[in-house]
Enzyme design. Structure first.
Site, short mmCIF file in Angstrom:
data_model
loop_
_atom_site.label_atom_id
_atom_site.label_comp_id
_atom_site.label_asym_id
_atom_site.label_seq_id
_atom_site.Cartn_x
_atom_site.Cartn_y
_atom_site.Cartn_z
N SER A 445 -7.01 -0.97 -3.71
CA SER A 445 -5.57 -1.10 -3.50
C SER A 445 -5.08 -0.16 -2.40
O SER A 445 -5.65 0.92 -2.20
CB SER A 445 -4.84 -0.79 -4.81
OG SER A 445 -3.52 -1.25 -4.79
N PRO A 446 -4.02 -0.54 -1.68
CA PRO A 446 -3.45 0.38 -0.68
C PRO A 446 -3.02 1.68 -1.34
O PRO A 446 -2.35 1.68 -2.36
CB PRO A 446 -2.24 -0.40 -0.15
CG PRO A 446 -2.54 -1.83 -0.43
CD PRO A 446 -3.31 -1.83 -1.71
N GLN A 524 -2.14 -3.29 5.57
CA GLN A 524 -0.83 -3.53 4.96
C GLN A 524 0.23 -2.99 5.91
O GLN A 524 0.26 -1.79 6.18
CB GLN A 524 -0.72 -2.85 3.60
CG GLN A 524 0.57 -3.18 2.85
CD GLN A 524 0.75 -2.33 1.61
OE1 GLN A 524 1.00 -1.13 1.70
NE2 GLN A 524 0.63 -2.95 0.44
N TYR A 606 10.86 -0.35 -0.23
CA TYR A 606 10.83 -0.14 1.21
C TYR A 606 11.69 -1.20 1.89
O TYR A 606 12.36 -2.00 1.22
CB TYR A 606 9.39 -0.12 1.71
CG TYR A 606 8.58 1.01 1.10
CD1 TYR A 606 9.03 2.33 1.20
CD2 TYR A 606 7.40 0.77 0.41
CE1 TYR A 606 8.31 3.37 0.62
CE2 TYR A 606 6.68 1.82 -0.17
CZ TYR A 606 7.14 3.11 -0.07
OH TYR A 606 6.45 4.14 -0.64
N ARG A 654 2.96 -8.36 -0.68
CA ARG A 654 3.13 -7.57 -1.90
C ARG A 654 4.60 -7.58 -2.29
O ARG A 654 5.47 -7.30 -1.46
CB ARG A 654 2.64 -6.14 -1.72
CG ARG A 654 2.94 -5.26 -2.94
CD ARG A 654 2.23 -3.92 -2.92
NE ARG A 654 0.86 -4.05 -3.42
CZ ARG A 654 0.15 -3.05 -3.94
NH1 ARG A 654 0.67 -1.84 -4.04
NH2 ARG A 654 -1.08 -3.24 -4.37
N ARG A 748 -6.42 4.30 -8.49
CA ARG A 748 -6.95 5.57 -9.01
C ARG A 748 -8.43 5.51 -9.36
O ARG A 748 -9.15 6.49 -9.13
CB ARG A 748 -6.11 6.02 -10.20
CG ARG A 748 -4.74 6.54 -9.79
CD ARG A 748 -3.90 6.93 -11.01
NE ARG A 748 -2.62 7.51 -10.63
CZ ARG A 748 -1.54 6.80 -10.33
NH1 ARG A 748 -1.59 5.48 -10.38
NH2 ARG A 748 -0.41 7.40 -10.00
#
Length: 790
Positions: A445-446, A524, A606, A654, A748
Site C-alpha cells: 500500500s502507498p 500514486q 486531500y 483511491r 504496516r
C-alpha cells in the site's frame, strides 16, 4: 494447556480468602448471567447473603435456545462442576452448518456447537441457586439500584439490554446505544434441525433470512430477520404475533417441511448494540447485556454474560485478602464507606480490565456479522459455494485457514471454484488489469515516508521500495507523489513536478524491473489540498510548520482544524485549470519513468477528496452542491490524466467510502463515486475510508474497511483493492475467496517485514511462480533451525 477462561475459573473456584466479603450481594435480573453470578458468589462463600430480584415468573423467558462454546463450558466446569454436569446432560451437539441459497444447500462441517433450551438453562440455574441458599425473588421488581447500593456491599446489575440500572446512572456509565437496520423475531419449531441452518428467501418485497438451530431432541430456535424497509413492505408491521408467526412459516415452508412455527411473547424488534464507557459505579457493577451486547448471529450473548459472572467472581475472590487488610470486623458497609483504594473498587476495576478487551473483540466480530446480514441483498448473486464461504467468514473469526482445518473438502471446492491451481493459495493467483498481469494479489500500500529532499526521492526510497519489490508482492505502490510544491503535505513529500524528480523515480522503477522481474510498480499522484504545509508525521501530524508555510488551496475555504491549520484559498476556474495541468504534467513524467500503473488519490481529505465530500465542499458553483457537481473536478482530472497515460497501462482511483462523520459521504454516495470513475475508465477502485475531517469516529478493527470494498465490488462489478488492518495472509485468502476483494493492500505488515509475501508463501508451503525468491535470497527461503522447544 488451559485457556485464559479456564485459568480464571480455576482461580475463582478457590475458597474466598476473607469470609463474608462482600457480605450482602444484590443481583438485579434473573437471566443466565445474573443467576450464574449469584450461584458462583454464594458457592465461593456460603456465608454471603445473595439475593436475586427477577420481575418475571420463573418460566417466563425470551428466545428459545442458547448456544454455548466449549471454552465457556470449560470455564463453568472448572468454577462449578455441579452446574457443568447438569448442563452437560442437557446439551445438544452438532458439527454442521447448512447454507441454503437459491435452492442449493451447501454443508460445511467441523464447527462444533452445543445448545440447550433457555428455559431449561434457567431451571438448572434456579435449582443450583436454591441448593446453595441464594434468595430468589420472582415476580418482584428490584428496588432502585441506588437504594440497594446503600444497603448492600455489592449490587450486580444483570438487568439486560433495557437496564434500568444503567439508565438511572447514565451520567456515570455513559452508555451508547445503537439501533440497527434489521427487524427480527424469535420463534421455535417443534422438530430438531440437523445442523445450524442459514437460509435466504428472495421475495417480491426483498431478501429475508432464517437462522435456525436445534436446542433439544425435539425443538429448534428459528429467527427470521430482514431489513426494516423489507419488513414494512411485506406488511409485518401490521400483523400481530400469531399472524407474523404463520407468515414466517409460510415464507420458509421448505426449510420447515411445511410444519408450523410457534411463538412465546415473540415480537419483532431491531437489535441494539450497547457500549458503556464504565461498567461500575461505587459498589454497583454491570454484567451481560446491561454492560454490552453482541448480535445474535454470532451467538455470544449468554456466553458473554456467563463469562462476565465468572470474571467478576474471580476478582472478588482474589481481592479478598485486601479486604481483610484494609477493613476490620466493625467496618461500615455500603457505598459511603468506600475508600479511594478499597478492595471492592480494585476488584471491579480488575474485572472490567480483564473483560473489556474480550468484549470489544466480540463486539467487533458481531458488528461485522450484523452488517453482513444488513447488506445481504448485495451478496445474493454470488455462486452457492462462494456465498456459503462468504457467510461463514463474515465475522472474520472463521477464516480460510480455519475452514481448511475444519472442512478441507468444502474449502478445496471453494478454491477450485475460484480458480486456484492445486497447491496454490488464493493470494497467489494472477490478476489482470488492462494490459498488466499481476502475478499475485498482494499490494504494498502507498505509505508516505516524508524523507524526500526538494521532492526528489533518494536512496531511502530506492531501498524502501526496492526491498518490498524483492519481497514478492505483485504490486508495489509509491507514497502519494505530489504534483506541485504547493501540493505537498510536508516538506519531506516526494513529487513529480520536475525532470530531476522524474529521473530519480526512473532509477527506482529500473531497479524494480531489473532486480524483481514480475513485480509491478505503481505511482500514486495526489495534491494535499487543505491538509498541506504541515510537519512530518513524527514531528506532529497535521500540525502547521513552525516557519516556511506555503499557501493552501481547496474546494472551499475551510481549514482542516479551525484555529490550528491555515484557511485555504478556494480554487477559482483558473486555479482549477492550473491544478489539472499539474496532474497532466506529472502523469506524463510518470509514464516516462516507466511506472506500470497510476493511481489517482481521491481519498483522505486531500484536494480531490475535498471536492467529493459534502463536509469539505461548500461551493455554490458547478463544482459543488449535489454529488454530480462535487464529482465534476475529480472526473475532469481523471479524464485528463487518462488521456496522457499509456492506453495499455491501468489506472486506479483511491476513494474514501465513508467520512466516519455525520453528514459526510453516504453509502449511496460511495457507490455513485465508484460508479462514475468506473464509467470514465478506472480499471479498479482502491477503497479506503476516512481521514477527511479531524472529528471522525472510525470503527477500527481487523479488516474494518473491507465491507466498503465488498459493497462497491458487488454492487458495481468493478475490481476493488481492499485496505485497512489486513494483517495476515489468512485474511487475504479469506477476502479473496469470499468475493470481497480482487487485490489486498497492506501497509504496516510490509513495514514490519519487507518480505511479507515471500514469508506468506513459505508458511503456506507454496513454491510456485507467483512468489519466486530472488536467487541471492533462496538460501533463506526456509525458516532457520531453532533450538528445541518443550
Amino acid at each position: 494447556m488451559a485457556g485464559p477462561l479456564a485459568m480464571a475459573a480455576s482461580r475463582a473456584a478457590r475458597p474466598a480468602r476473607t469470609a463474608g466479603w462482600p457480605g450482602r450481594i444484590a443481583v438485579i435480573g434473573g437471566g443466565p448471567g445474573g443467576l450464574y453470578a449469584a450461584a458462583l458468589l454464594k458457592r465461593l462463600d456460603p456465608a454471603r447473603e445473595v439475593t436475586v430480584w427477577e420481575r418475571n415468573a420463573p418460566s417466563d423467558t425470551f428466545g428459545f435456545g442458547v448456544v454455548l462454546s466449549d471454552e465457556t463450558l470449560g470455564g463453568i466446569r472448572d468454577a462449578d462442576p455441579a452446574v457443568y454436569d447438569a448442563l452437560r446432560r442437557e446439551l445438544v451437539r452438532w458439527d454442521d452448518i447448512d447454507v441454503v441459497h437459491r435452492g442449493h444447500r451447501t454443508t460445511s462441517t467441523g464447527h462444533g456447537f452445543a445448545a440447550l433450551g433457555r428455559r431449561r438453562l434457567l431451571e438448572l440455574l434456579h435449582a443450583r441457586c436454591a441448593e446453595l441458599g441464594v434468595r430468589l425473588r420472582f415476580r418482584t421488581e428490584a428496588p432502585p439500584a441506588a437504594a440497594l447500593a446503600a444497603s448492600h456491599d455489592l449490587v450486580v446489575a444483570a438487568d439486560g439490554v433495557h437496564s434500568r440500572t444503567r439508565e438511572a446512572h447514565a451520567d456515570h456509565f455513559r452508555p451508547t446505544l445503537t439501533t440497527h437496520r434489521c427487524r427480527y423475531i424469535w420463534l421455535a419449531a417443534d422438530f430438531p434441525f440437523e445442523a445450524f441452518r442459514f437460509e435466504t428467501a428472495e421475495t417480491e418485497h426483498g431478501v429475508m433470512q432464517l437462522h435456525a438451530y436445534p436446542f433439544s431432541a425435539d425443538s429448534s430456535t428459528v429467527i427470521v430477520e430482514m431489513r426494516e424497509e423489507v419488513w414494512r413492505a411485506a406488511g409485518f408491521h401490521e400483523l400481530d404475533e400469531a399472524e407474523s408467526t404463520a407468515r414466517c412459516a409460510k415464507i420458509f415452508a421448505e426449510a420447515l417441511g411445511g410444519r408450523e412455527l410457534r411463538s412465546h411473547r415473540s415480537a419483532w424488534t431491531a437489535f441494539r448494540t450497547v457500549v458503556n464507557e464504565r461498567w461500575s459505579y461505587g459498589n454497583t457493577v454491570l454484567i451481560g447485556d446491561a454492560a454490552h451486547t453482541a448480535h445474535f448471529s454470532i451467538g455470544s450473548g449468554t456466553k458473554l454474560a456467563v463469562e462476565d459472572a465468572l470474571a467478576l467472581a474471580t476478582h472478588l475472590t482474589e481481592h479478598g485478602a485486601l479486604a481483610e487488610q484494609r477493613t476490620g470486623p466493625g467496618a461500615e458497609h455500603g457505598a459511603g464507606a468506600r475508600a479511594e483504594h478499597d478492595p471492592l473498587t480494585e476488584a471491579l476495576a480488575a474485572y472490567e480490565a480483564e473483560r473489556r478487551p474480550v468484549v470489544a473483540s466480540t463486539q467487533r466480530a458481531a458488528a461485522a456479522s450484523l452488517r453482513w446480514f444488513e447488506e445481504l441483498a448485495g451478496h445474493v448473486d454470488r455462486p452457492p459455494r462462494r456465498f456459503a464461504f462468504d457467510l461463514l467468514t463474515r465475522s472474520r473469526r472463521v477464516t480460510h485457514a480455519n475452514l481448511r482445518l475444519r472442512d478441507p473438502a468444502f474449502t478445496a471446492a471453494v478454491e477450485d471454484d475460484f480458480g486456484c491451481p492445486p497447491g496454490t493459495p488464493p493470494m497467489f493467483t494472477p490478476f489482470r488489469l488492462r494490459g498488466l498481469t499481476l502475478r499475485n494479489r498482494v499490494v504494498v500500500s502507498p505509505m508516505d515516508m516524508y524523507v524526500a529532499e526538494g521532492g526528489v526521492p533518494g536512496d531511502f526510497h530506492l531501498v524502501h521500495l526496492g526491498a518490498r519489490a524483492l519481497g514478492g508482492a505483485g504490486l508495489v505502490m509509491t507514497e502519494m507523489v505530489c504534483v506541485s510544491p504547493e501540493g505537498r503535505i510536508t516538506p519531506g513529500c516526494a513529487g513529480l513536478w520536475t525532470d530531476e524528480q522524474a529521473d530519480a523515480w526512473a532509477r527506482i522503477t529500473a531497479f524494480v524491473h531489473a532486480q524483481a522481474p514480475g513485480t509491478a510498480i505503481g505511482v500514486q499522484l495526489g495534491h494535499s489540498g487543505r491538509k498541506g504545509s504541515t510537519r512530518r508525521m513524527w514531528e506532529g501530524i497535521d500540525q502547521p510548520l513552525p516557519e516556511g508555510n506555503w499557501p493552501l488551496v481547496a474546494a472551499s475555504p475551510l481549514p482542516y482544524r479551525a484555529g490550528v491549520n491555515q484557511t485555504p484559498r478556494s480554487l477559482d476556474r483558473a486555479g482549477l485549470a492550473a491544478v489539472r495541468e499539474e496532474f497532466i504534467a506529472a502523469a506524463r513524467r510518470a509514464a516516462r519513468c516507466d511506472f506500470d500503473l497510476l493511481e489517482l488519490h481521491c481519498a483522505h481529505g486531500y484536494l480531490l477528496s475535498g471536492f467529493l465530500s459534502p463536509l469539505t465542499n461548500h461551493r455554490a458553483d458547478a463544482y459543488g452542491g449535489a454529488l454530480e457537481g462535487r464529482l465534476r473536478f475529480p472526473l475532469e482530472v481523471f479524464d485528463a490524466v487518462r488521456e496522457v497515460w499509456p492506453e495499455d497501462r491501468p489506472m486506479t482511483v483511491r476513494v474514501s467510502a465513508t467520512d466516519w462523520a455525520e453528514g459526510g459521504t453516504s453509502a449511496e454516495d460511495a457507490l455513485a463515486v465508484a460508479r462514475a470513475f468506473a464509467a470514465h475508465g478506472a480499471d479498479a477502485i482502491d477503497v479506503s475510508t476516512g481521514q477527511v475531517v479531524p472529528d471522525e469516529r472510525p470503527e477500527y478493527g481487523r479488516s474494518y474497511q473491507t465491507p466498503y470494498a465488498d459493497r462497491i465490488r458487488n454492487a458495481i462489478g468493478v475490481p476493488v483493492v481492499a485496505v485497512g488492518a489486513i494483517s495476515s495472509w489468512d485474511d487475504v485468502n479469506s477476502l479473496l475467496l469470499a468475493g470481497r476483494a480482487d487485490l489486498c493492500a497492506l501497509a504496516r505488515p510490509h513495514l514490519y517485514d519487507p518480505h511479507w509475501t515471500l514469508h506468506a508463501a513459505a508458511e503456506q508451503g507454496y513454491e510456485g511462480p507467483a512468489a519466486p525468491w530472488p536467487a541471492p535470497y533462496r538460501a533463506g527461503s526456509r525458516p532457520p533451525p531453532t533450538g528445541r522447544r518443550e
